[in-house]
Scaffold this motif. Structure first.
Motif: not given
Length: 213
Positions: A125, A127-128, A130, A132, A134, A170, A210, A213
């Motif tokens: 992971l 970025t965590d 809405d 993401k 991977l 995904q 990021k 968001e």
């Protein structure tokens, strides 16, 4: 009569406590499920390169499928077999069943991994939010033979792919703005306007995601 009933009740509680503890132990620390023996690293003898994401044993945090948390002192991720391993009493074991989430406490960095229930694979992971980002690091053992040589050399080959996870969907993505804009059309203008620096490419796109968001 009362003493007999009390003793029977206490015995019942003791048996249940033992059963629960054994169940937990089996869930958290089961050796190879096929042979019932600890795993070995024999498959990687005489191999150039490391099959592990990080070669050293690291402290970690593991969230099991039942939601409980364990904090083993020595774990490592095998990127060839896609297995999370732990070391205990000088022996190597595999976590089984596969865990839901695990963290590797590498020097100056904590790396978090999630399992994809659909393909039963671990993904890092990056970025965590809405949206993401991977990362999948897959390693394989290749065998190659030199020209006019009978000697077979085994080497570890690494392949890295990136994925976007949005609303439980995904999708694989290349780390470039065009690919991201196509996959995330609602954010196209923000992606187009974002300036990619001269730093590490992966970090650039982590910061880009990021910023959405």
């Amino acid at each position: 009569m009362k003493n007999k009933l009390l003793n029977s009740f206490l015995l019942f509680l003791a048996i249940n406590a033992i059963s629960i503890n054994l169940s937990k132990a089996q869930y958290e620390f089961i050796p190879d499920q096929t042979t019932g023996k600890p795993l070995t690293t024999a498959r990687y003898e005489n191999v150039t390169g490391t099959p592990y994401l990080v070669d050293a044993w690291l402290n970690g945090e593991v969230k099991l499928a039942n939601g409980s948390i364990v904090k083993p002192k020595a774990i490592k991720y095998d990127a060839v077999t896609d297995k999370l391993l732990f070391q205990q009493d000088g022996k190597i074991f595999e976590f089984f069943p596969r865990v839901a989430v695990f963290k590797l406490f590498a020097p100056n960095q904590t790396r978090t991994f999630l399992i994809n229930d659909k393909n039963d694979q671990y993904f890092e992971l990056l970025t965590d939010g809405d949206i993401k980002l991977l990362k999948k690091t897959k390693k394989v053992v290749l065998e190659r033979k030199g020209y006019n040589s009978a000697t077979v050399e085994k080497v570890i080959d690494e392949n890295i792919k990136y994925f976007i996870l949005v609303n439980d969907k995904q999708s694989e993505v290349k780390l470039n703005k065009k690919a991201l804009a196509k996959l995330l059309p609602n954010y196209k203008s923000q992606i187009d306007e974002y300036t990619i620096s001269q730093g590490t490419e992966e970090n650039d796109y982590i910061n880009l995601i990021k910023s959405l968001e």
